[in-house]
Design an enzyme around this catalytic site. Structure first.
Site, mmCIF file in Angstrom:
data_model
loop_
_atom_site.group_PDB
_atom_site.id
_atom_site.type_symbol
_atom_site.label_atom_id
_atom_site.label_comp_id
_atom_site.label_asym_id
_atom_site.label_seq_id
_atom_site.Cartn_x
_atom_site.Cartn_y
_atom_site.Cartn_z
ATOM 1 N N ASP A 18 -76.377 -70.442 -18.118
ATOM 2 C CA ASP A 18 -77.602 -70.268 -18.903
ATOM 3 C C ASP A 18 -78.737 -71.124 -18.352
ATOM 4 O OD1 ASP A 18 -76.191 -68.655 -20.809
ATOM 5 O OD2 ASP A 18 -75.354 -70.476 -21.660
ATOM 6 N N ASP A 60 -79.556 -63.756 -5.190
ATOM 7 C CA ASP A 60 -78.296 -64.320 -4.695
ATOM 8 C C ASP A 60 -77.939 -63.664 -3.380
ATOM 9 O OD1 ASP A 60 -77.702 -66.259 -6.536
ATOM 10 O OD2 ASP A 60 -76.307 -65.037 -7.709
ATOM 11 N N SER A 107 -98.365 -72.698 -9.877
ATOM 12 C CA SER A 107 -99.449 -72.522 -10.849
ATOM 13 C C SER A 107 -99.413 -73.597 -11.918
ATOM 14 C CB SER A 107 -99.404 -71.151 -11.554
ATOM 15 O OG SER A 107 -99.368 -70.099 -10.634
#
Length: 821
Positions: A523, A338, A263
């Site tokens: 992170d 995962d 998008s």
């Protein structure tokens, strides 16, 4: 002889008559299910009368006195126009397609039963807030009211497809809507395939550096908020080096690599708007279908009017605007999946290894009923990490060690998923601040949510972000050992850890599925991003002017210049331009010279009327195949879309990447120039065999056909000519007007994935906002609204996106009144 002739004539006449009668009967039965937009219908379950005004594009404007009745109306119009689509999405989520289609869909049903998303959806119902529960129940009642009307009035079973497939239509329930959301999460995610492909490629190559070439990490620090125009260095934004030179089976719901969600979205603050009002443009990308996934609608809620695009089955406008707020979405590419190898206990059947020793699988049996055959019983298994996946799917059997199974951890499998509450709360929010707060409830699918109100622009990654241990042995990039504690998820990050860009100084935010932030693991958000090219063109267009308008946002949405072509052609052709000797007409050398002459003067615009986009695309496709085929063997077929970062690394020889140019099995050491020339010849031979036209007569649009196929009837002889929609289109894999090619089969450049919806919202004059979908509102092939928006979409045109019901009423194609009995 005359007698024989007369009898033959009579038989032929009878056959023609029977065909005409058959066609007339089929048309009559099919037309019975065409919705009547102009009527008054008594329905149970509403608190007051509802008026549904259909504008001249059949977009419903649902006028109700309560929120509950507005959602009832949305359910009714979804069932009125898209009943078959609704039922197919529910059956897919439930793993019940084989009841209609037989063994062809057993693979799909097997996967969905093992994922068990419908059970997770049912469990999530009780976790919604009160207003969402009310909306889910009212929406279900609206769908069921339409089903009751069809049954009571013999309205052709509601859709022509139901005449071909005997299917009982069970009442819609709130859990069905939550299951559709989870199904969309599956269709938008590609992390499973990426993990498996990386594992398979690493086993073949055995060289970490070469693995980084073919599956490159996204370079740069990430882009979301742009700096002030005055702060840009001279010439920045015009080109950004990509790297420093420094299956699917029938109705298979999982996208192939390169065809997961995508998008574009961008927004401008008042100081970057010529009119002084905020602006937002959004075009979500999904696989093309007929009809499209998107359904345009307008609803009157207590909080005010809202208008935008919904997905049948979900009681919310997923993108759109109200009088105070506008919102758009892009796929975030968050690593929310995962894979784990689960070691089986060799001494005890039905047990797998955990950090604390072996323990039994959680098990349950599930029966799949198959049309015309005996049912199949599945033994479903779950581990602490998630459900066990079939070894025969996702190529798991090619990487799974003996004595192991593979499980999946995925945020969408949550039994406490409040994403529906977030979507409905977003529609009712009155400001960016309020919308950001309610977005905490999103779980899956993860999206980049872009927001504007009268004063502020913002972009926030929403959805549950898994927390991984810094000691995770594969960093979530490869299937890992499920019994190692450090490999298991450590919960979910707090919402505040999700990337956020609120009221940036430069006044522009946006996303093209590009890398948002550059953070160290764990992170990091993701290693796999959906774009490294479109973002370059977007930066150029946004920073090329100090202020923007609705029309400049439309221009960017429809831009067909390929930054990949502008970067790669000078690299791969640098030793080929104007260097060959004169060659006679009709020889391969002369044809190559003519192709190079055309490309040398091309600006990278993927215009449907030009030959150069086809020459470029065929050349790059052949080039990548030649570079990787001898190294990867049959696995090269999995890399069916050109990766510009790989090509650039090779031709800039980044970290020795030019080694890919040498053919391992030949005695000669080939240069990259050799391979580029051979690949161009490959491309020209393919073009000649495929089209037979002179190079100057080629048209990119003839190959880049937008292929909106009916998911069930699209390949049925004769019927496919009535239900499929084909349109010549501009754009390509790496343009802002994105049209991703199929990458395989006899038509590798067919446009199969792109913007099924486009919208541009201008808060200086909200009713001048515009939107459009890629096909039409109706899912009925006999309706004039089945494809009436398609030609507008193809030409880059839009329809008004106004909350003024008077405008809709003035040119309406019908008004439906749902009244209390």
């Amino acid at each position: 002889m005359a007698v024989v002739f007369r009898w033959l004539l009579r038989l032929a006449s009878l056959a023609v008559a029977l065909i005409v009668i058959g066609v007339a009967l089929a048309y009559y039965l099919g037309s019975r299910s065409l919705p009547d937009y102009d009527k008054t219908l008594p329905v149970a379950g509403i608190t007051a009368d509802i008026e549904i005004v259909r504008d001249n594009s059949a977009v419903p404007h649902i006028m109700a006195l309560s929120d509950r009745d507005a959602f009832f109306g949305l359910g009714y119009v979804h069932a009125q126009d898209r009943l078959w689509q609704l039922m197919m999405m529910r059956r897919t989520a439930q793993g019940r397609l084989s009841e209609l289609f037989g063994r062809r869909t057993l693979r799909t049903d097997t996967l969905l039963r093992r994922l068990d998303i419908y059970t997770a959806a049912k469990a999530s119902v009780e976790h919604q807030d009160a207003r969402t529960l009310d909306a889910l129940e009212a929406y279900s009642a609206g769908i069921n009211a339409r089903i009751a009307e069809i049954n009571a009035n013999s309205l052709g079973r509601g859709a022509p497809e139901f005449f071909l497939f005997e299917a009982e239509i069970a009442p819609w329930q709130p859990a069905d809507s939550l299951a559709v959301i989870k199904l969309m999460a599956l269709q938008l995610s590609g992390q499973i395939g990426d993990e498996v492909l990386r594992a398979r490629t690493s086993l073949l190559l055995g060289d970490e550096q070469r693995l980084s070439d073919i599956l490159p990490d996204m370079p740069g620090s990430g882009v979301a908020a742009l700096p002030r125009v005055a702060q840009l260095p001279q010439g920045s934004g015009t080109r950004q080096a990509s790297a420093a030179p420094v299956g699917g089976d029938f109705l298979w719901p999982v996208p192939r690599r390169g065809l997961a969600g995508a998008s574009n979205v961008w927004a401008a603050a008042p100081e970057r708007s010529a009119s002084g009002g905020t602006l937002l443009a959004n075009d979500p990308h999904l696989g093309f279908t007929a009809p499209t996934f998107w359904y345009l609608a307008r609803m009157q809620l207590k909080s005010g009017g809202v208008i935008g695009a919904s997905i049948p089955g979900i009681p919310a406008l997923m993108v759109g605007r109200s009088e105070q707020l506008a919102w758009g979405i892009t796929s975030s590419y968050l690593d929310d999946q995962d894979l784990y190898f689960e070691e089986l206990n060799p001494d005890a059947q039905g047990e797998y290894r955990t950090p604390d020793g072996f323990k039994p699988f959680e098990t349950r049996q599930s029966i799949i009923r198959i049309k015309g055959e005996a049912p199949v019983t599945l033994n479903l298994l779950w581990t602490d990490n998630g459900p066990i996946l079939p070894a025969s799917q996702f190529n798991l059997d090619k990487i799974t060690p003996p004595g192991h199974l593979v499980s999946l951890a995925w945020t969408a499998l949550s039994h406490q998923d409040t994403s529906a509450s977030a979507a409905i709360g977003l529609m009712m929010s009155q400001s960016v601040e309020e919308a950001m707060e309610v977005s905490r409830l999103y779980v899956a699918p993860s999206q980049n949510l872009t927001l504007i109100d009268a004063d502020t622009v913002a972009l926030k990654l929403v959805g549950a972000m898994p927390r991984r241990d810094p000691a995770h042995e594969s960093l979530g990039r490869l299937p890992s050992r499920g019994w190692i504690a450090a490999n298991r998820w450590q919960g979910i990050f707090p919402f505040s850890a999700n990337p956020e860009f609120l009221a940036p100084e430069g006044g522009i935010v946006g996303n093209t599925n590009n890398k948002l932030v550059d953070r160290a693991f764990p992170d990091h958000v993701s290693y796999n991003w959906g774009d490294s090219q479109r973002v370059q063109r977007w930066q150029t267009m946004m920073q090329g002017r100090k202020v923007h308008t609705r029309d400049s946002f439309v221009e960017a949405q429809l831009d067909t210049v390929s930054p990949a072509a502008r970067t790669l052609l000078p690299l791969i052709g640098r030793d080929l331009w104007y260097t060959s000797e004169a060659a006679p007409e009709g020889t391969p050398e002369r044809r190559r010279q003519r192709a190079l002459d055309l490309l040398a003067n091309w600006n990278g615009e993927m215009n449907e009327h030009m030959p150069e986009p086809l020459l470029y695309s065929a050349w790059l496709r052949a080039l990548q195949a030649r570079l990787i085929r001898d190294d990867l063997g049959p696995l090269a077929e999995e890399f069916d879309h050109v990766e510009p970062l790989f090509i650039e690394r090779v031709f800039r020889d980044v970290d020795g990447a030019s080694a890919w140019c040498d053919v391992i099995r030949s005695a000669t050491v080939e240069s990259c120039t050799d391979i580029a020339r051979l690949a161009l010849d490959d491309a020209l031979i393919w073009i000649e065999e495929h089209s037979g036209k002179a190079l100057e007569s080629l048209r990119w649009g003839d190959e880049h056909l937008a292929t909106h196929e009916h998911p069930v009837l699209g390949q049925v002889p004769i019927l496919r000519y009535f239900v499929n929609i084909r349109q010549t289109t501009s754009g390509g894999d790496h343009t802002l007007q994105r049209g991703v090619t199929s990458g395989r089969g006899p038509n590798p450049f067919a446009n199969v994935h792109g913007a099924g919806y486009r919208g541009v919202y201008d808060f200086a004059d909200p009713d001048s906002s515009v939107f459009v979908s890629a096909t039409g509102q109706s899912g009925h092939p006999l309706s004039r609204h089945y494809d009436d928006l398609g030609q507008l979409w193809r030409r880059g045109e839009y329809i008004p996106m106004s909350l003024d019901v008077g405008l809709a009423r003035a040119a309406s194609v019908g008004i439906t009144r749902l009244v209390k009995p």
